[in-house]
Design a protein around this motif. Structure first.
Motif, PDB file in Angstrom:
ATOM      1  N   VAL A  23      -6.648 -23.287  14.979  1.00 19.66           N
ATOM      2  CA  VAL A  23      -6.587 -24.745  15.066  1.00 19.66           C
ATOM      3  C   VAL A  23      -7.690 -25.236  16.007  1.00 19.66           C
ATOM      4  O   VAL A  23      -8.410 -26.195  15.705  1.00 19.66           O
ATOM      5  CB  VAL A  23      -5.189 -25.204  15.561  1.00 19.66           C
ATOM      6  N   ILE A  24      -7.850 -24.571  17.141  1.00 22.23           N
ATOM      7  CA  ILE A  24      -8.866 -24.984  18.112  1.00 22.23           C
ATOM      8  C   ILE A  24     -10.266 -24.908  17.485  1.00 22.23           C
ATOM      9  O   ILE A  24     -11.059 -25.845  17.583  1.00 22.23           O
ATOM     10  CB  ILE A  24      -8.763 -24.117  19.383  1.00 22.23           C
ATOM     11  N   ALA A  25     -10.559 -23.790  16.821  1.00 20.11           N
ATOM     12  CA  ALA A  25     -11.892 -23.629  16.218  1.00 20.11           C
ATOM     13  C   ALA A  25     -12.131 -24.691  15.148  1.00 20.11           C
ATOM     14  O   ALA A  25     -13.191 -25.331  15.094  1.00 20.11           O
ATOM     15  CB  ALA A  25     -12.030 -22.226  15.620  1.00 20.11           C
ATOM     16  N   ASP A  26     -11.129 -24.891  14.322  1.00 20.89           N
ATOM     17  CA  ASP A  26     -11.280 -25.887  13.252  1.00 20.89           C
ATOM     18  C   ASP A  26     -11.441 -27.291  13.821  1.00 20.89           C
ATOM     19  O   ASP A  26     -12.335 -28.043  13.422  1.00 20.89           O
ATOM     20  CB  ASP A  26     -10.044 -25.868  12.337  1.00 20.89           C
ATOM     21  N   HIS A  27     -10.567 -27.657  14.738  1.00 17.14           N
ATOM     22  CA  HIS A  27     -10.581 -29.023  15.252  1.00 17.14           C
ATOM     23  C   HIS A  27     -11.805 -29.273  16.132  1.00 17.14           C
ATOM     24  O   HIS A  27     -12.267 -30.405  16.241  1.00 17.14           O
ATOM     25  CB  HIS A  27      -9.287 -29.316  16.010  1.00 17.14           C
ATOM     26  N   LEU A  28     -12.336 -28.216  16.740  1.00 23.30           N
ATOM     27  CA  LEU A  28     -13.584 -28.368  17.492  1.00 23.30           C
ATOM     28  C   LEU A  28     -14.694 -28.807  16.543  1.00 23.30           C
ATOM     29  O   LEU A  28     -15.502 -29.693  16.850  1.00 23.30           O
ATOM     30  CB  LEU A  28     -13.970 -27.036  18.157  1.00 23.30           C
ATOM     31  N   ARG A  29     -14.731 -28.202  15.383  1.00 18.81           N
ATOM     32  CA  ARG A  29     -15.771 -28.575  14.409  1.00 18.81           C
ATOM     33  C   ARG A  29     -15.595 -30.025  13.962  1.00 18.81           C
ATOM     34  O   ARG A  29     -16.547 -30.800  13.959  1.00 18.81           O
ATOM     35  CB  ARG A  29     -15.732 -27.644  13.179  1.00 18.81           C
ATOM     36  N   SER A  30     -14.388 -30.400  13.569  1.00 15.86           N
ATOM     37  CA  SER A  30     -14.241 -31.785  13.093  1.00 15.86           C
ATOM     38  C   SER A  30     -14.492 -32.774  14.220  1.00 15.86           C
ATOM     39  O   SER A  30     -15.157 -33.790  14.011  1.00 15.86           O
ATOM     40  CB  SER A  30     -12.894 -32.026  12.414  1.00 15.86           C
ATOM     41  N   SER A  31     -13.995 -32.465  15.432  1.00 13.61           N
ATOM     42  CA  SER A  31     -14.220 -33.392  16.546  1.00 13.61           C
ATOM     43  C   SER A  31     -15.710 -33.521  16.836  1.00 13.61           C
ATOM     44  O   SER A  31     -16.227 -34.639  16.986  1.00 13.61           O
ATOM     45  CB  SER A  31     -13.510 -32.896  17.812  1.00 13.61           C
ATOM     46  N   GLY A  32     -16.391 -32.392  16.914  1.00 17.97           N
ATOM     47  CA  GLY A  32     -17.816 -32.414  17.248  1.00 17.97           C
ATOM     48  C   GLY A  32     -18.623 -33.193  16.225  1.00 17.97           C
ATOM     49  O   GLY A  32     -19.443 -34.060  16.574  1.00 17.97           O
ATOM     50  N   PHE A  33     -18.371 -32.911  14.950  1.00 12.55           N
ATOM     51  CA  PHE A  33     -19.151 -33.589  13.910  1.00 12.55           C
ATOM     52  C   PHE A  33     -18.793 -35.076  13.803  1.00 12.55           C
ATOM     53  O   PHE A  33     -19.657 -35.902  13.512  1.00 12.55           O
ATOM     54  CB  PHE A  33     -18.980 -32.881  12.564  1.00 12.55           C
ATOM     55  N   LEU A  34     -17.539 -35.414  14.038  1.00  8.81           N
ATOM     56  CA  LEU A  34     -17.178 -36.836  13.973  1.00  8.81           C
ATOM     57  C   LEU A  34     -17.833 -37.614  15.112  1.00  8.81           C
ATOM     58  O   LEU A  34     -18.381 -38.697  14.889  1.00  8.81           O
ATOM     59  CB  LEU A  34     -15.655 -37.002  13.998  1.00  8.81           C
ATOM     60  N   VAL A  35     -17.813 -37.047  16.312  1.00 11.17           N
ATOM     61  CA  VAL A  35     -18.465 -37.737  17.431  1.00 11.17           C
ATOM     62  C   VAL A  35     -19.968 -37.849  17.150  1.00 11.17           C
ATOM     63  O   VAL A  35     -20.569 -38.908  17.352  1.00 11.17           O
ATOM     64  CB  VAL A  35     -18.186 -37.017  18.773  1.00 11.17           C
ATOM     65  N   ALA A  36     -20.559 -36.779  16.638  1.00  8.80           N
ATOM     66  CA  ALA A  36     -22.002 -36.819  16.338  1.00  8.80           C
ATOM     67  C   ALA A  36     -22.323 -37.911  15.322  1.00  8.80           C
ATOM     68  O   ALA A  36     -23.422 -38.471  15.326  1.00  8.80           O
ATOM     69  CB  ALA A  36     -22.469 -35.459  15.821  1.00  8.80           C
ATOM     70  N   LEU A  59     -22.721 -36.087  24.494  1.00  6.99           N
ATOM     71  CA  LEU A  59     -21.679 -37.062  24.182  1.00  6.99           C
ATOM     72  C   LEU A  59     -20.399 -36.361  23.716  1.00  6.99           C
ATOM     73  O   LEU A  59     -19.289 -36.742  24.089  1.00  6.99           O
ATOM     74  CB  LEU A  59     -22.174 -38.040  23.103  1.00  6.99           C
ATOM     75  N   ILE A  60     -20.561 -35.340  22.905  1.00  7.26           N
ATOM     76  CA  ILE A  60     -19.385 -34.594  22.420  1.00  7.26           C
ATOM     77  C   ILE A  60     -18.649 -33.978  23.613  1.00  7.26           C
ATOM     78  O   ILE A  60     -17.427 -34.073  23.733  1.00  7.26           O
ATOM     79  CB  ILE A  60     -19.812 -33.490  21.415  1.00  7.26           C
ATOM     80  N   GLU A  61     -19.411 -33.378  24.515  1.00  6.64           N
ATOM     81  CA  GLU A  61     -18.782 -32.720  25.672  1.00  6.64           C
ATOM     82  C   GLU A  61     -18.061 -33.738  26.549  1.00  6.64           C
ATOM     83  O   GLU A  61     -16.916 -33.535  26.951  1.00  6.64           O
ATOM     84  CB  GLU A  61     -19.841 -31.952  26.476  1.00  6.64           C
ATOM     85  N   ALA A  62     -18.738 -34.849  26.816  1.00  4.72           N
ATOM     86  CA  ALA A  62     -18.131 -35.863  27.696  1.00  4.72           C
ATOM     87  C   ALA A  62     -16.878 -36.457  27.057  1.00  4.72           C
ATOM     88  O   ALA A  62     -15.864 -36.684  27.727  1.00  4.72           O
ATOM     89  CB  ALA A  62     -19.151 -36.965  27.994  1.00  4.72           C
ATOM     90  N   THR A  63     -16.932 -36.694  25.746  1.00  2.76           N
ATOM     91  CA  THR A  63     -15.788 -37.287  25.049  1.00  2.76           C
ATOM     92  C   THR A  63     -14.590 -36.340  25.064  1.00  2.76           C
ATOM     93  O   THR A  63     -13.457 -36.755  25.335  1.00  2.76           O
ATOM     94  CB  THR A  63     -16.175 -37.614  23.589  1.00  2.76           C
ATOM     95  N   LEU A  64     -14.855 -35.078  24.781  1.00  4.36           N
ATOM     96  CA  LEU A  64     -13.760 -34.103  24.774  1.00  4.36           C
ATOM     97  C   LEU A  64     -13.168 -33.950  26.174  1.00  4.36           C
ATOM     98  O   LEU A  64     -11.947 -33.875  26.335  1.00  4.36           O
ATOM     99  CB  LEU A  64     -14.253 -32.751  24.257  1.00  4.36           C
ATOM    100  N   LEU A  65     -14.029 -33.906  27.172  1.00  7.24           N
ATOM    101  CA  LEU A  65     -13.527 -33.727  28.536  1.00  7.24           C
ATOM    102  C   LEU A  65     -12.651 -34.907  28.948  1.00  7.24           C
ATOM    103  O   LEU A  65     -11.566 -34.741  29.494  1.00  7.24           O
ATOM    104  CB  LEU A  65     -14.701 -33.554  29.517  1.00  7.24           C
ATOM    105  N   GLN A  66     -13.120 -36.107  28.651  1.00  6.50           N
ATOM    106  CA  GLN A  66     -12.350 -37.293  29.026  1.00  6.50           C
ATOM    107  C   GLN A  66     -11.006 -37.329  28.303  1.00  6.50           C
ATOM    108  O   GLN A  66      -9.965 -37.582  28.900  1.00  6.50           O
ATOM    109  CB  GLN A  66     -13.158 -38.546  28.694  1.00  6.50           C
ATOM    110  N   GLU A  67     -11.041 -37.054  27.003  1.00  7.97           N
ATOM    111  CA  GLU A  67      -9.802 -37.103  26.222  1.00  7.97           C
ATOM    112  C   GLU A  67      -8.828 -36.029  26.703  1.00  7.97           C
ATOM    113  O   GLU A  67      -7.629 -36.273  26.833  1.00  7.97           O
ATOM    114  CB  GLU A  67     -10.131 -36.912  24.736  1.00  7.97           C
ATOM    115  N   GLU A  68      -9.329 -34.854  26.993  1.00  5.34           N
ATOM    116  CA  GLU A  68      -8.427 -33.765  27.383  1.00  5.34           C
ATOM    117  C   GLU A  68      -7.880 -33.989  28.795  1.00  5.34           C
ATOM    118  O   GLU A  68      -6.724 -33.677  29.076  1.00  5.34           O
ATOM    119  CB  GLU A  68      -9.134 -32.400  27.276  1.00  5.34           C
ATOM    120  N   THR A  69      -8.715 -34.529  29.667  1.00  2.00           N
ATOM    121  CA  THR A  69      -8.248 -34.823  31.027  1.00  2.00           C
ATOM    122  C   THR A  69      -7.095 -35.817  30.975  1.00  2.00           C
ATOM    123  O   THR A  69      -6.050 -35.627  31.600  1.00  2.00           O
ATOM    124  CB  THR A  69      -9.401 -35.409  31.872  1.00  2.00           C
ATOM    125  N   ARG A  70      -7.266 -36.871  30.200  1.00  5.90           N
ATOM    126  CA  ARG A  70      -6.203 -37.872  30.060  1.00  5.90           C
ATOM    127  C   ARG A  70      -4.965 -37.294  29.411  1.00  5.90           C
ATOM    128  O   ARG A  70      -3.850 -37.526  29.851  1.00  5.90           O
ATOM    129  CB  ARG A  70      -6.684 -39.025  29.189  1.00  5.90           C
TER     130      ARG A  70
END
Ligand code: ATP
Ligand code: MG
Ligand code: MG
Ligand code: MG
Length: 470
Positions: free
Chosen positions: A275-288, A347-358
């Motif tokens: 799930v993590i590997a898959d969702h990392l791809r969709s999250s990364g590409f969507l933010v991009a 941007l992908i890194e910052a977005t993921l970090l912020q979302e996960e921190t919250r």
């Protein structure tokens, strides 16, 4: 071993050598199509070319199109981690003919590429055709020499494609790969077809008719071809593995989540890593492609995907935000083919970090509540919809995250109860607001608020000051 990157290239090289224009993937957010959340098939960017609204300097083309299927008509979110062949983000390899070649050439190309260029043994392949499509049936016999029992006639919508109730439509022919009898499943059309043994790798769509109000009006003057093959599925075949998650790209991402969490990648934790590997791809590409987590629309789908991955990071014992640390390996695997990923990396890194921190702030509390609520439940039991609603409303748990959390224990959620609790909260909010006078404009305000989803995450936003409508 042929890498996934090599396979993508070899597909495009083959069709280019056959006169097709090599077209880069369009962004995941569709242009000029408000009815569609994300591009979910290779033909989407070519829709207007097929209908004749738009012309291009070529009549045949090939692409590897980024696709997301995590909502709407094609929703594979719940399959991820549990089937060998579904992702939320995947690439669809496709060759297209806009009134140029038709069935015979499409089947010839597919067969040549699979069996000659790529060397897949013919006896591993099975084709389906729409039950009335004798032409395709005969072509599979003639071109591929398939025995009749491996050309299966299917009468369902699975083998009839339509752009909508009005527009081009026609029969399809799907190609399945048999991964062997050590895996449960049966050929298409059989009672065991949902198993993972026979995997659909390529769908050939023969756009042949024009329909209006779901009624076929006649033949298209220039029949066309649209095909779609899952890159990850054909990579599994060519790399000699059964499971998409055992291909090079996924192995690298899963090894990384194993290294960063210290959790074994096989056994009980396997689904979480996937799930993590898959969702990392969709999250990364969507933010991009310009989507950011939000409480409505595309951004809400992205938030659901991210939070689901983050819950699985929690299951793996991650003590700190994890997802952003996996971005470099995603970029290493896929940045060569998709430069937008490299550009958007910060941007992908910052977005993921912020979302996960919250999200981590409320995750632990929400899971505690869920544990308490399920303490007296067992396999086959259903979580009351009100509890799922509380998790959603107070802890920012999207509905499907709760469902996913209960699934390993064989428990489900009362969807109707959840919907009822949601409706009740909305009605209560309306009632509380009424009495202020101007009824018509109040109603309008609530309609807008509902549309924008400002009632989602109200508890969450109340505690974290995130209440603005995005
Ligand atoms: P399935 O029946 O396995 O769900 P599908 O019939 O929904 O697939 P199509 O809409 O025909 O898929 O898409 C064309 C091709 O794209 C499929 O043959 C498959 O190779 C690939 N594909 C479809 N959905 C996914 C997915 N969620 N993840 C990976 N590849 C996919
Ligand atoms: Mg499907
Ligand atoms: Mg299918
Ligand atoms: Mg299909």
């Amino acid at each position: 071993m042929t890498s996934t990157n090599d396979i993508r290239r070899s597909f495009l090289d083959y069709f280019e050598s056959q006169g097709h224009a090599r077209v880069p993937s369009a962004p995941l957010v569709p242009h000029n199509d408000p009815t569609l959340m994300f591009v979910n098939a290779g033909m989407v960017p070519f829709k207007n070319v097929f209908t004749g609204l738009e012309t291009r300097p070529y009549s045949t083309a090939a692409s590897s199109q980024k696709c997301v299927r995590a909502g709407g008509k094609h929703n594979d979110l719940d399959n991820v981690g549990y089937t060998a062949r579904h992702h939320t983000f995947f690439e669809m390899l496709g060759n297209f003919s806009f009134g140029d070649y038709f069935k015979e050439q499409a089947i010839t190309h597919a067969w040549t590429l699979l069996t000659k260029e790529w060397g897949i043994p013919a006896e591993k392949l099975t084709a389906t055709v729409y039950h009335t499509d004798d032409q395709a049936f005969d072509l599979w016999k003639k071109i591929a020499g398939l025995p009749e029992e491996r050309i299966i006639r299917i009468a369902t919508k699975d083998n009839f494609w339509a752009m909508g109730s009005d527009g081009p439509c026609g029969p399809c022919s799907e190609i399945f790969y048999d991964h062997g009898d050590h895996i449960w499943g049966g050929p298409p059309g059989s009672p065991e077809e949902d198993g993972d043994r026979f995997v659909e790798i390529w769908n050939l769509v023969f756009m042949q008719y024009l329909q209006e109000n779901d009624e076929i009006q006649g033949e298209l003057p220039k029949p066309s071809i649209d095909t779609g093959m899952g890159l990850e599925r054909v990579a599994a075949v060519l790399q000699g593995v059964h499971d998409n998650y055992d291909t090079d790209t996924f192995k690298a991402l899963i090894a990384e989540s194993g290294a960063l969490t210290g959790a074994a990648t096989t056994g009980a934790h396997q689904a979480s890593h996937r799930v993590i590997a898959d969702h990392l791809r969709s999250s990364g590409f969507l933010v991009a492609d310009g989507v950011l987590p939000a409480n409505e629309g595309r951004g809400y789908v992205l938030r659901r995907i991210m939070r689901r991955a983050m819950r699985h990071a929690h299951i793996l014992g991650a003590k700190e935000p994890l997802m952003h640390r996996m971005v470099p390996s995603l970029v290493a695997e896929m940045g060569g083919a998709f430069p937008e990923l490299v550009r958007a990396q910060p941007l992908i890194e910052a977005t993921l970090l912020q979302e996960e921190t919250r999200f981590r702030q409320t995750l632990a509390n929400g899971l505690k509540l869920l544990d308490e609520a399920t303490a007296t439940m067992g396999e086959g039991d259903t979580l009351p919809g009100e509890t799922a609603f509380k998790l959603y409303d107070t802890y920012g748990f999207p509905y499907d995250l709760t469902e996913d959390a209960l699934r390993p224990q064989g428990m489900s959620v009362d969807r109707d109860g959840f919907d009822a609790a949601m409706a009740q909260q909305k009605a209560a909010a309306r009632a509380a607001w009424k009495g202020s006078g101007a009824k018509a404009s109040d109603d309008l305000w609530f309609d807008i608020a509902e549309e924008l989803g400002s009632t989602e995450f109200t508890g969450y936003s109340a505690t974290e000051g995130e209440g603005q409508v995005v």
